[in-house]
Design a protein around this motif. Structure first.
Motif, mmCIF file in Angstrom:
data_model
loop_
_atom_site.group_PDB
_atom_site.id
_atom_site.type_symbol
_atom_site.label_atom_id
_atom_site.label_comp_id
_atom_site.label_asym_id
_atom_site.label_seq_id
_atom_site.Cartn_x
_atom_site.Cartn_y
_atom_site.Cartn_z
ATOM 1 N N ILE A 167 -25.264 12.739 -27.292
ATOM 2 C CA ILE A 167 -26.105 12.020 -28.248
ATOM 3 C C ILE A 167 -26.443 13.013 -29.350
ATOM 4 O O ILE A 167 -26.917 14.109 -29.074
ATOM 5 N N LEU A 185 -22.689 9.421 -29.164
ATOM 6 C CA LEU A 185 -23.546 8.393 -29.766
ATOM 7 C C LEU A 185 -24.213 9.004 -30.987
ATOM 8 O O LEU A 185 -24.793 10.086 -30.903
ATOM 9 N N ASN A 212 -27.578 4.647 -34.074
ATOM 10 C CA ASN A 212 -28.703 4.268 -33.237
ATOM 11 C C ASN A 212 -29.973 4.825 -33.875
ATOM 12 O O ASN A 212 -29.949 5.890 -34.505
ATOM 13 N N LEU A 261 -30.822 5.400 -24.272
ATOM 14 C CA LEU A 261 -29.578 5.659 -25.004
ATOM 15 C C LEU A 261 -28.509 6.235 -24.088
ATOM 16 O O LEU A 261 -27.318 5.940 -24.237
ATOM 17 N N LYS A 264 -25.893 3.977 -22.578
ATOM 18 C CA LYS A 264 -24.930 3.290 -23.429
ATOM 19 C C LYS A 264 -23.563 3.979 -23.382
ATOM 20 O O LYS A 264 -23.442 5.131 -22.974
ATOM 21 N N GLY A 266 -20.406 5.672 -25.282
ATOM 22 C CA GLY A 266 -20.235 6.413 -26.522
ATOM 23 C C GLY A 266 -19.058 5.923 -27.350
ATOM 24 O O GLY A 266 -18.249 5.103 -26.907
ATOM 25 N N GLN A 267 -18.977 6.426 -28.561
ATOM 26 C CA GLN A 267 -17.863 6.150 -29.462
ATOM 27 C C GLN A 267 -16.889 7.317 -29.439
ATOM 28 O O GLN A 267 -17.229 8.435 -29.060
#
Length: 294
Positions: A167, A185, A212, A261, A264, A266-267
């Protein structure tokens, strides 16, 4: 040819990557202290206040809006490639020069593989450290903290490699995670001027960037959110000292949001796009520089 990048009073992960990446990739002696030629690498360093006389080689740098737009038609610029399409458009460059951020060349540093050690790590923007309580937030959330002001860039790279999900509010946190094939993220930078460059890079990698919301870890973070200012001046410092009794509240709330978070997905850029863009970048570098055998 002198390596040129942003050097502030505080170390900064993305900018300080220049200190190790080019040494790992370029033949010894290629870069020196000769200021007749400047080598512009990682960073939003296409400034209008760079010296006019020296020849300037642009190797994956970006325009971040931190200065006026430089005149790339004054005869002193040679652009190998730039960070992304927004930089190319802003500076009236051929869109084909918008390959991606130079930090993708970290792929060719042959970094030793690292076993996964952390489920989740967090890297704030370096400016957020002076304003927030992020190390305390991460400790409370049970999340590994990666300090973007740690001058030991290799240690930070290893920590990213050891992470399953990063993150990050720092763009180069995401870029290096992507390069090291670690899902990430993106937290929307608290200071608005830092946001456009994220899209510059992500669009170069065909990533549909999903920001985010960044939680406030202190009253100064909240002040920055509300005003759109950096929140690092004397007035913010006075507010922070006056209201420091609120720290525990902000730390608790920010930790809760990081924990959410962390659940979630990730990309990450597509593997084929990553390989294509990194190969294009190393080819451009090879055209301009003597590259070590990879």
């Amino acid at each position: 040819m002198k390596l040129t990048f942003y050097k502030g009073d505080t170390p900064n992960f993305g900018d300080d990557l220049n200190n190790i990446m080019w040494d790992a990739l370029l033949a010894p002696g290629f870069l020196d202290d000769n200021e007749d030629e400047l080598f512009l690498g990682v960073g939003s360093i296409l400034w209008d206040f760079l010296p006019k006389k020296p020849k300037k080689i642009v190797m994956g740098s970006g325009y971040g809006g931190y200065s006026g737009k430089p005149n790339l038609n004054d005869g002193s610029w040679d652009v190998a490639f730039v960070r992304g399409p927004r930089t190319a458009k802003a500076l009236n460059l051929d869109p084909k020069l918008a390959i991606t951020d130079a930090a993708i060349l970290t792929r060719f540093m042959n970094l030793p593989a690292q076993a996964k050690k952390y489920k989740v790590s967090f890297m704030p923007h370096w400016e957020s450290i002076g304003r927030g309580n992020w190390q305390k937030v991460c400790k409370q959330a049970g999340i590994n903290y990666i300090d973007p002001t740690d001058p030991d860039v290799l240690t930070s790279l290893q920590a990213i490699q050891q992470t399953e999900l990063l993150i990050t509010e720092a763009m180069h946190g995401a870029i290096l995670a992507d390069t090291l094939r670690v899902p990430w993220l993106a937290l929307e930078p608290i200071f608005p001027l830092h946001r456009n460059k994220w899209f510059d890079w992500s669009e170069s990698m065909s990533i549909d960037l999903k920001f985010n919301a960044t939680p406030s870890s202190s009253i100064k973070d909240l002040w920055s959110h509300k005003t759109g200012n950096r929140g690092l001046g004397k007035r913010s410092e006075q507010v922070g000292k006056l209201l420091n009794f609120t720290d525990s509240y902000f730390i608790d709330r920010a930790a809760e949001k990081l924990v959410l978070l962390a659940k979630k997905h990730g990309q990450m850029s597509n593997d084929n796009t990553f390989i294509e863009r990194s190969e294009m970048a190393i080819e451009k570098l090879s055209q301009y520089c003597e590259v070590k055998s990879l």
